[in-house]
Scaffold this active site. Sequence first.
Site, PDB file in Angstrom:
ATOM      1  N   ARG A 216      -4.389  -0.439 -13.238  1.00  0.00           N
ATOM      2  CA  ARG A 216      -5.759  -0.147 -12.828  1.00  0.00           C
ATOM      3  C   ARG A 216      -6.249   1.194 -13.375  1.00  0.00           C
ATOM      4  O   ARG A 216      -7.462   1.448 -13.401  1.00  0.00           O
ATOM      5  CB  ARG A 216      -5.871  -0.155 -11.305  1.00  0.00           C
ATOM      6  CG  ARG A 216      -5.524  -1.492 -10.667  1.00  0.00           C
ATOM      7  CD  ARG A 216      -5.661  -1.438  -9.155  1.00  0.00           C
ATOM      8  NE  ARG A 216      -7.020  -1.172  -8.751  1.00  0.00           N
ATOM      9  CZ  ARG A 216      -7.971  -2.090  -8.627  1.00  0.00           C
ATOM     10  NH1 ARG A 216      -7.695  -3.360  -8.873  1.00  0.00           N
ATOM     11  NH2 ARG A 216      -9.190  -1.761  -8.252  1.00  0.00           N
TER      12      ARG A 216
ATOM     13  N   ASP B 279     -11.869   3.280  -5.748  1.00  0.00           N
ATOM     14  CA  ASP B 279     -10.775   2.653  -5.015  1.00  0.00           C
ATOM     15  C   ASP B 279     -10.367   3.508  -3.827  1.00  0.00           C
ATOM     16  O   ASP B 279     -10.479   4.734  -3.856  1.00  0.00           O
ATOM     17  CB  ASP B 279      -9.548   2.472  -5.921  1.00  0.00           C
ATOM     18  CG  ASP B 279      -9.645   1.214  -6.755  1.00  0.00           C
ATOM     19  OD1 ASP B 279     -10.477   0.358  -6.449  1.00  0.00           O
ATOM     20  OD2 ASP B 279      -8.861   1.102  -7.714  1.00  0.00           O
TER      21      ASP B 279
ATOM     22  N   PRO C 139      15.029   3.123  -2.227  1.00  0.00           N
ATOM     23  CA  PRO C 139      14.509   3.750  -1.013  1.00  0.00           C
ATOM     24  C   PRO C 139      14.814   5.247  -0.946  1.00  0.00           C
ATOM     25  O   PRO C 139      14.189   5.974  -0.171  1.00  0.00           O
ATOM     26  CB  PRO C 139      15.238   3.000   0.111  1.00  0.00           C
ATOM     27  CG  PRO C 139      15.618   1.689  -0.480  1.00  0.00           C
ATOM     28  CD  PRO C 139      15.912   1.979  -1.920  1.00  0.00           C
TER      29      PRO C 139
ATOM     30  N   GLU D 224      24.227  -4.209  -3.374  1.00  0.00           N
ATOM     31  CA  GLU D 224      24.320  -3.062  -2.469  1.00  0.00           C
ATOM     32  C   GLU D 224      24.023  -1.733  -3.153  1.00  0.00           C
ATOM     33  O   GLU D 224      24.025  -0.687  -2.517  1.00  0.00           O
ATOM     34  CB  GLU D 224      25.726  -2.994  -1.848  1.00  0.00           C
ATOM     35  CG  GLU D 224      26.053  -4.160  -0.931  1.00  0.00           C
ATOM     36  CD  GLU D 224      25.113  -4.235   0.260  1.00  0.00           C
ATOM     37  OE1 GLU D 224      24.830  -3.187   0.869  1.00  0.00           O
ATOM     38  OE2 GLU D 224      24.656  -5.351   0.578  1.00  0.00           O
TER      39      GLU D 224
END
Length: 245
Positions: free
Chosen positions: A153, A168, A88, A115
């Site tokens: 893709r 797309d 993150p 963690e």
Amino acid sequence: MWFGVVSLFPDMFSALHYGITGRAIKDGLLNVTCWNPRDFTQNKHRNVDDRPYGGGPGMIMMAQPLQDAIQAAKTAAPKKPTVIHLTPQGKHFTQEAATKLYEKENLVLIAGRYEGIDERLLTQEVDEEWSIGDYVLSGGELAALTIIDVMTRLIPGALGHEDSVAQDSLSCGLLKYPQYTRPDNFQGLDVPEVLLSGNHLAIERWRLKQSLGKTWLKRPDLLTKLNLDKLQLELLMEFIRENKQ
């Protein structure tokens, strides 16, 4: 394209053997190989985690098993890979980012657990950090699967139609226009007449206007990043007028 994935749960990546990624693997366009840090432990219990120094909840992934797994993946790569930690804390992974990463051709993805990961390992081995969103997953596997799917893709020949990538959503910075298929009328709702007209120029104009309009309605932040040309501005204003009536 080649991916090396470092994960404690390599079986999760069997999902790649379905759909577009599965076909790309079968056709030799995509290669995904996993390395499990448990196979590189130096203790009889195959431990890959330990309690954090300084105290605190949870466990931390140990540097040694991870480093050895990463080194094994790097050695197996066709050419020097870029090592990516999925976290993150990383930069936001976008369609634009996928296009730039695709040029590297060889990537090692680290799917962390628990963690976190011993910081010394990140300092020594990681080239880049990426995030698929501002939320916390149980591990990096789903993020790795997402990145592999998105980038597959982009591989020439991976999709059934050569224009699919260009059309797309987000590939040109806009959301995709609405799409319809048979029957012409479904529960009293008709397909827009222009799509049945056979007039390809009118259809392209309609699709561009709808794409601009949908982006204005749902993701106006994307429009601020684009330098719209005269036609695009005209179509957008036309859409806004029609939808404010």
